[in-house]
Design an enzyme around this catalytic site. Sequence first.
Site, short mmCIF file in Angstrom:
data_model
loop_
_atom_site.label_atom_id
_atom_site.label_comp_id
_atom_site.label_asym_id
_atom_site.label_seq_id
_atom_site.Cartn_x
_atom_site.Cartn_y
_atom_site.Cartn_z
N ARG A 206 -27.90 28.88 -42.73
CA ARG A 206 -26.99 27.98 -43.14
C ARG A 206 -26.83 28.01 -44.78
NH1 ARG A 206 -30.68 22.36 -41.55
NH2 ARG A 206 -29.14 21.88 -39.87
N LYS B 210 -37.68 16.74 -26.95
CA LYS B 210 -37.56 14.60 -26.27
C LYS B 210 -36.32 14.15 -25.53
CE LYS B 210 -39.87 12.63 -29.61
NZ LYS B 210 -39.30 12.67 -31.28
N GLY C 76 -29.37 22.98 -35.42
CA GLY C 76 -30.51 24.13 -36.45
C GLY C 76 -31.62 25.27 -35.41
N GLY D 172 -28.62 17.61 -35.75
CA GLY D 172 -28.17 15.75 -35.33
C GLY D 172 -26.89 15.82 -35.37
#
Length: 396
Positions: free
Chosen positions: A35, A200, A353, A377
């Site tokens: 990043r 998840k 990420g 996200g």
Amino acid sequence: MKTIDDLGDLRGKRVLVRSDLNVPLDGATITDDGRVRASVPTIRRLADAGAKVVVMAHLGRPKGAPDPAYSLEPVAVRLAELLGKDVTFASDTVGASAQEVVAGLGDGEVAVLENVRFNAGETSKDAAERGAFADELAALGDAFVSDGFGVVHRKQASVYDIAERLPAAAGGLVLAEVDVLRRLTEDPERPYTVVLGGSKVSDKLGVIDNLIEKADALLIGGGMVFTFLAAQGYGVGSSLLESDQIDTVKGYLARAAEKGVDIVLPTDVVVAPEFSADAPPTTVAADAMPADQMGLDIGPESSEAFAARVAASRTVFWNGPMGVFEFPAFAGGTKAVAQALTEVDGLSVVGGGDSAAAVRRLGFADDQFGHISTGGGASLEFLEGRELPGLQVLEG
Ligand code: 3PG
Ligand code: MG
């Protein structure tokens, strides 16, 4: 969206840039600087244009107050190395240090402010509280450039509110990311395959829901796959399982079947008695997992099938590891999928990420992929078809 060109002559102007410098750290050591590297071109471009560049960024999720464990100082040091020029670090966000550092900048010089999340106003749900912090940030600049793609899904002071207070533009990284993600949502070349992993299912519901309408196949691995296997009536031993999502997943399986979209699940799984790097791995059929073992990777037969499907696609989006890739015994599935992405004749996108860090850690180079997104996200929310506040505010 406005671009940096629309901001006019920047020489001598104080330009606040929001970058996403939220990198994984081991103590003060950056374990993946992707990043930071991705943020360099816009910062350099502004400095080359003669601007006084003030970088705003966050690290982790501190609780709205200074916390040395989340200081951006080591990241500012890395940024200076990558830029090949001095970077001044302000030890606060909008206080005496920030004001002094910004006032001392010459044309073409760069400063980094301390973690904006050290101020509770940054992430506040209360617009007035956020706005008050955005006012203080805005007082440090003459223009705002939004370049932190990984945070554009956050309605936060340094991402959203500040854009309402200063002439604002999208930086090159945000423009490039949006361009690629548009190609995944508007008329993608087919076959279009999406590979989803990670722990998840509940993090991926929106994207699965939307991509059932768009992709030709969804390949599922990672911890979330055990909820899919459970939805098919299989025992999953002591694997990760979100029992409260089984009905939702059954609904997805039914809808995909109706639409002719393939949801591809592993046929074999690598299991172990416990979550540890030296737990003894065994490969078992996905419909015969022993009750006292947990699944930690997709098996070799599944890896081969997933890889073949990916490599034969013209468009691929991948988010989330297939297994516990940090442990070599359970990295096979993630490696196979990463390798297959490098073989795609078309557009291959690594989203996020964690997935980005995974491919680098497994020894792949950035340029082996069509695009490695800096936003986890943010890219998922984009593909869900949601409005991202940090992009929306640049359109106004
Ligand atoms: C990320 O790592 O996902 C981005 O930097 C955003 O961070 P956040 O999820 O803590 O808002
Ligand atoms: Mg996140």
